[in-house]
Design a protein around this motif. Structure first.
Motif, PDB file in Angstrom:
ATOM      1  N   LYS A   1       0.821  -1.183  -0.110  1.00 36.96           N
ATOM      2  CA  LYS A   1      -0.175   0.101   0.049  1.00 36.96           C
ATOM      3  C   LYS A   1       0.778   1.237   0.021  1.00 36.96           C
ATOM      4  O   LYS A   1       0.692   2.107  -0.954  1.00 36.96           O
ATOM      5  N   THR A   2       1.910   1.457   1.055  1.00 39.81           N
ATOM      6  CA  THR A   2       2.586   2.587   1.048  1.00 39.81           C
ATOM      7  C   THR A   2       3.517   2.697  -0.341  1.00 39.81           C
ATOM      8  O   THR A   2       3.527   3.784  -0.557  1.00 39.81           O
ATOM      9  N   THR A   3       4.059   1.701  -0.624  1.00 39.56           N
ATOM     10  CA  THR A   3       4.850   1.656  -1.771  1.00 39.56           C
ATOM     11  C   THR A   3       4.001   2.439  -3.017  1.00 39.56           C
ATOM     12  O   THR A   3       4.421   3.221  -3.901  1.00 39.56           O
TER      13      THR A   3
ATOM     14  N   LEU B   1      -3.304   9.873   1.568  1.00 41.60           N
ATOM     15  CA  LEU B   1      -3.376   9.668   3.003  1.00 41.60           C
ATOM     16  C   LEU B   1      -2.884   8.082   3.252  1.00 41.60           C
ATOM     17  O   LEU B   1      -3.726   7.289   3.105  1.00 41.60           O
ATOM     18  N   ASP B   2      -1.803   8.011   4.260  1.00 38.87           N
ATOM     19  CA  ASP B   2      -1.382   6.967   4.426  1.00 38.87           C
ATOM     20  C   ASP B   2      -1.648   6.578   5.875  1.00 38.87           C
ATOM     21  O   ASP B   2      -0.780   7.103   6.749  1.00 38.87           O
ATOM     22  N   GLU B   3      -2.728   5.692   6.492  1.00 41.61           N
ATOM     23  CA  GLU B   3      -2.968   5.345   7.496  1.00 41.61           C
ATOM     24  C   GLU B   3      -2.851   6.762   8.463  1.00 41.61           C
ATOM     25  O   GLU B   3      -2.043   6.708   9.857  1.00 41.61           O
ATOM     26  N   PRO B   4      -3.539   7.450   8.180  1.00 44.08           N
ATOM     27  CA  PRO B   4      -3.291   9.045   8.969  1.00 44.08           C
ATOM     28  C   PRO B   4      -4.004   8.981  10.384  1.00 44.08           C
ATOM     29  O   PRO B   4      -3.484   9.710  11.238  1.00 44.08           O
TER      30      PRO B   4
HETATM   31 MG    MG Z   1       2.286   1.126   4.931  1.00 40.86          MG
END
Ligand code: MG
Ligand code: ADP
Length: 353
Positions: free
Chosen positions: A42-44, A163-166
Motif C-alpha cells: 500500500k505505502t509503496t 493519506l497513508d494510515e493517517p
Molecule cells: Mg504502509
C-alpha cells in the motif's frame, strides 16, 4: 472522468515484488481506499503516486498528463504534483508554530503574503485549529498534530489527497471522529482521496470504492457494499468483516465437517465446483446465521459472550467451530446445549484462495 490512473504499475525491491501489475483509476472527487495487511504494498503504491518512489514498470497519469513512466524515463517531481499528503507519523515541525507549519509549504511556493494568509487561515478554520495558531504543535495531542498535518495538506489546495494510515496512531474514539472530519473536508474542498489503511472498518466507512490487496496483487476493486457482499475470493471474504470457515471433507458421496459424525444437512449441499476437492471450506458471516431446528447444521455451544447489543456464541461442529452473533433480544441456546444452525448465505471455497 478518471483523475488518477495507474497502468500496469510494478515495483520490485530486489527479489521482492512489492506491487505487481497494478491497474486502477480514481475518479474526480472519489474517496478510493487501498486496504490490505501490513506489507502488501500500500505505502509503496502511494509513494509512487506521490513521486517519492520510481516505478519498475508501468505508467501513472493525472487526468491526461503522464507523471511517471520508467519506459519514457519521465518523472514529474513530487513538488510539481501538488498532491496533499498526510502520513501515519505526526510529521509536524515542532520548532514552528501551528500557523507556520501550515504556511511553510506556501512560502516555499512563493505565493503572495495575502494569499498565504488567506489559505492558512482557511485551512486552520476548517480543521478547528484557529485558536491554536500560535501554539507549538508539540503541545497538541496526537489528534491535534494530525489536524496540523491535514491543514498543511489542505492549504496547498490539492486536487488529490494522499493519506497513508493517517488515523492509526490515534485512539479509537478520535479515529472515528476524524473519519467524519476528513469526509467533511473532502465535501468542502472537492479533492480526490487515495486512502491507505489496514483497518477494514475505516475503509468501509470512508470509501466510495475499496481496493483489496494481498502481497502486491489486487484481489478486488469495488464498492464497500459489494466487497462485503460479493467477495472475489476467500482472502477478501476473510479480510472484510467477521468470517467463519468450517473445513469439509467428502466421505463417500457425503460432505462431513472435519471430525463430525453427521454429514451436512441437505440445505447445505455443496455446489458442483466442490466435487473434485478433497477438502474445502464452508464459510459464513456470524451475523448471517440463525438458530434453526433439528434439521440444521448440528453443533454444541461452547461459549456465550454478552457484548452489549449482541450475544456472541461459539459453536463446536466436529473439530471446527463457528461463531454466531445474534441480537440479545433473540432467544438462543445455553453453553453445553446442542443446537441446529441455519446459514442464510453460505459461501464455498476450495484451497486457500
Ligand atoms: Mg504502509
Ligand atoms: N525501500 C524498500 N526496500 C526494500 N523493500 C521494501 C522497501 N519498501 C518496501 N519494501 C517491501 O515491499 C513490500 C511492501 O511494503 P509496503 O508498501 O510498505 O507495505 P504496506 O504499506 O502495505 O504495509 C514489503 O515486503 C516491504 O518489505
Amino acid at each position: 472522468m478518471s483523475h488518477v490512473r495507474l497502468v500496469n504499475v510494478t515495483k520490485r525491491f530486489g527479489l521482492v515484488t512489492a506491487v505487481d501489475s497494478l491497474n486502477l483509476e480514481v475518479s474526480k472527487g472519489e474517496c478510493f481506499s487501498m486496504l490490505g495487511p501490513s506489507g502488501c504494498g500500500k505505502t509503496t503504491t502511494l509513494r509512487m503516486v506521490a513521486g517519492f518512489e520510481d516505478l519498475s514498470e508501468g505508467e501513472i497519469y493525472v487526468g491526461d498528463r503522464l507523471i511517471s513512466s520508467p519506459g519514457k524515463n519521465y518523472y514529474l517531481p513530487p513538488e510539481k504534483r501538488d498532491f496533499g499528503m498526510v502520513f501515519q507519523a505526526f510529521a509536524v515541525w515542532p520548532h514552528l508554530s501551528v500557523y507556520e507549519n501550515v504556511a511553510f509549504p506556501l512560502r516555499v511556493r512563493k505565493l503572495s503574503a495575502s494569499e498565504i494568509e488567506k489559505r492558512t487561515t482557511d485551512a486552520l478554520r476548517s480543521t478547528n485549529l484557529l485558536n491554536a495558531a500560535k501554539d507549538s504543535p508539540a503541545d497538541l495531542s496526537g489528534g491535534g498534530k494530525q489536524r496540523v498535518a491535514l491543514a498543511r495538506a489542505l492549504a496547498i489546495n490539492p486536487d488529490v489527497m494522499l493519506l497513508d494510515e493517517p488515523l492509526s496512531s490515534l485512539d479509537p474514539h478520535l479515529r472515528e471522529e476524524m473519519r467524519f472530519e476528513i469526509k467533511d473536508l473532502q465535501r468542502q474542498y472537492g479533492f480526490s482521496i487515495i486512502y491507505v489503511t489496514h483497518d477494514q472498518s475505516e475503509a468501509m466507512a470512508l470509501s466510495d470504492r475499496i481496493l483489496v490487496m494481498k502481497l502486491g496483487v489486487v484481489q478486488q476493486i469495488d464498492t464497500p457494499f459489494n466487497v462485503y457482499n460479493d467477495p472475489a475470493n476467500k482472502f477478501v471474504f476473510s479480510f472484510i468483516g467477521l468470517s467463519n470457515f468450517l473445513e469439509i471433507a467428502w466421505s463417500g458421496d457425503k460432505p462431513f465437517p472435519r471430525g463430525s459424525g453427521a454429514p451436512l444437512p441437505l440445505d447445505l449441499t455443496p455446489p458442483d465446483a466442490m466435487r473434485k476437492a478433497k477438502t474445502f471450506s464452508l464459510a459464513s458471516r456470524p451475523s448471517e446465521i440463525d438458530f434453526g431446528g433439528e434439521d440444521g447444521l448440528r453443533g454444541v455451544v461452547t461459549r456465550k459472550s454478552f457484548l452489549g447489543e449482541i450475544i456472541d456464541y461459539q459453536i463446536k461442529i466436529g473439530e471446527g467451530e463457528m461463531r454466531v452473533q445474534k441480537s440479545r433480544r433473540t432467544p438462543g441456546p445455553q453453553v453445553g446445549e446442542t443446537c441446529g444452525l441455519s446459514l442464510r448465505r453460505p459461501f464455498w471455497y476450495t484451497g486457500t484462495e
